[in-house]
Design a protein around this motif. Structure first.
Motif, PDB file in Angstrom:
ATOM      1  N   HIS A  40       2.526 -11.618  -4.632  1.00 52.80           N
ATOM      2  CA  HIS A  40       2.794 -10.527  -3.925  1.00 52.80           C
ATOM      3  C   HIS A  40       2.335 -10.586  -2.620  1.00 52.80           C
ATOM      4  O   HIS A  40       3.011 -10.055  -1.615  1.00 52.80           O
ATOM      5  CB  HIS A  40       1.841  -9.512  -4.708  1.00 52.80           C
ATOM      6  N   GLU A  44       5.239 -10.559   0.788  1.00 53.58           N
ATOM      7  CA  GLU A  44       4.986  -9.752   1.965  1.00 53.58           C
ATOM      8  C   GLU A  44       4.843 -10.629   3.253  1.00 53.58           C
ATOM      9  O   GLU A  44       5.398 -10.178   4.342  1.00 53.58           O
ATOM     10  CB  GLU A  44       3.574  -8.930   1.920  1.00 53.58           C
ATOM     11  N   ARG A  57      -2.275  -2.382   2.248  1.00 54.76           N
ATOM     12  CA  ARG A  57      -1.342  -1.169   1.797  1.00 54.76           C
ATOM     13  C   ARG A  57       0.082  -1.794   1.199  1.00 54.76           C
ATOM     14  O   ARG A  57       0.577  -0.930   0.207  1.00 54.76           O
ATOM     15  CB  ARG A  57      -1.126  -0.428   3.404  1.00 54.76           C
ATOM     16  N   ASP A  60       0.254  -3.278  -3.673  1.00 58.51           N
ATOM     17  CA  ASP A  60      -0.098  -2.144  -4.499  1.00 58.51           C
ATOM     18  C   ASP A  60      -1.218  -2.570  -5.433  1.00 58.51           C
ATOM     19  O   ASP A  60      -1.079  -3.527  -6.206  1.00 58.51           O
ATOM     20  CB  ASP A  60       1.107  -1.503  -5.106  1.00 58.51           C
ATOM     21  N   GLY A  61      -2.405  -2.070  -5.176  1.00 58.18           N
ATOM     22  CA  GLY A  61      -3.128  -2.279  -6.289  1.00 58.18           C
ATOM     23  C   GLY A  61      -4.431  -3.158  -6.060  1.00 58.18           C
ATOM     24  O   GLY A  61      -5.541  -3.300  -6.727  1.00 58.18           O
TER      25      GLY A  61
END
Length: 134
Positions: A40, A44, A57, A60-61
């Motif tokens: 993840h 990004e 942000r 997520d999580g």
């Protein structure tokens, strides 16, 4: 078959597509890609440098602690670079290194494969669960 012939002939096994008979370093890569947050974060950062809070942000999580831990590991492995800006308070941006960018191609293949096979895997799980009730 002749009387003296007792040998069973079998075809030679096919050459494996993937092999790691020697120490090939795959465990290190597997540990990194197999953790919960690395993919993840790399996805990004593939879009460009990000500040810590922005990453938090977008992923997520993820907790602050786990994002810090993941970024440190990626930095240690040479996949992410960390740039500190001399502001008050100091601001930090993270970006992929050349090695980190080269990994995005592998991640894209993994994502494509999972999208292509998602429904097949879901059906297999449903079938298996139906045959093996909890």
């Amino acid at each position: 078959m002749s009387e003296g012939h007792t040998d069973v002939t079998t075809p030679a096994p096919a050459e494996p597509v993937v092999s790691c008979a020697e120490e090939c370093g795959v465990r290190d890569v597997q540990d990194r890609l197999g953790d919960r947050w690395t993919v993840h974060v790399v996805v990004e950062l593939a879009a460009g440098p990000r500040r810590f809070k922005e990453l938090q942000r977008l992923v997520d999580g993820v907790s602050q602690r786990m994002l810090t831990f993941t970024l440190r590991r990626l930095e240690r492995d040479g996949l992410v670079s960390r740039q500190v800006f001399p502001t008050t308070p100091p601001q930090v941006a993270y970006s992929l290194t050349e090695t980190g960018h080269s990994m995005t191609h592998l991640i894209k293949q993994l994502i494509d494969w999972s999208l292509d096979h998602r429904s097949t895997i879901a059906r297999s799980r449903e079938d298996w669960d139906a045959r093996h009730p909890a």
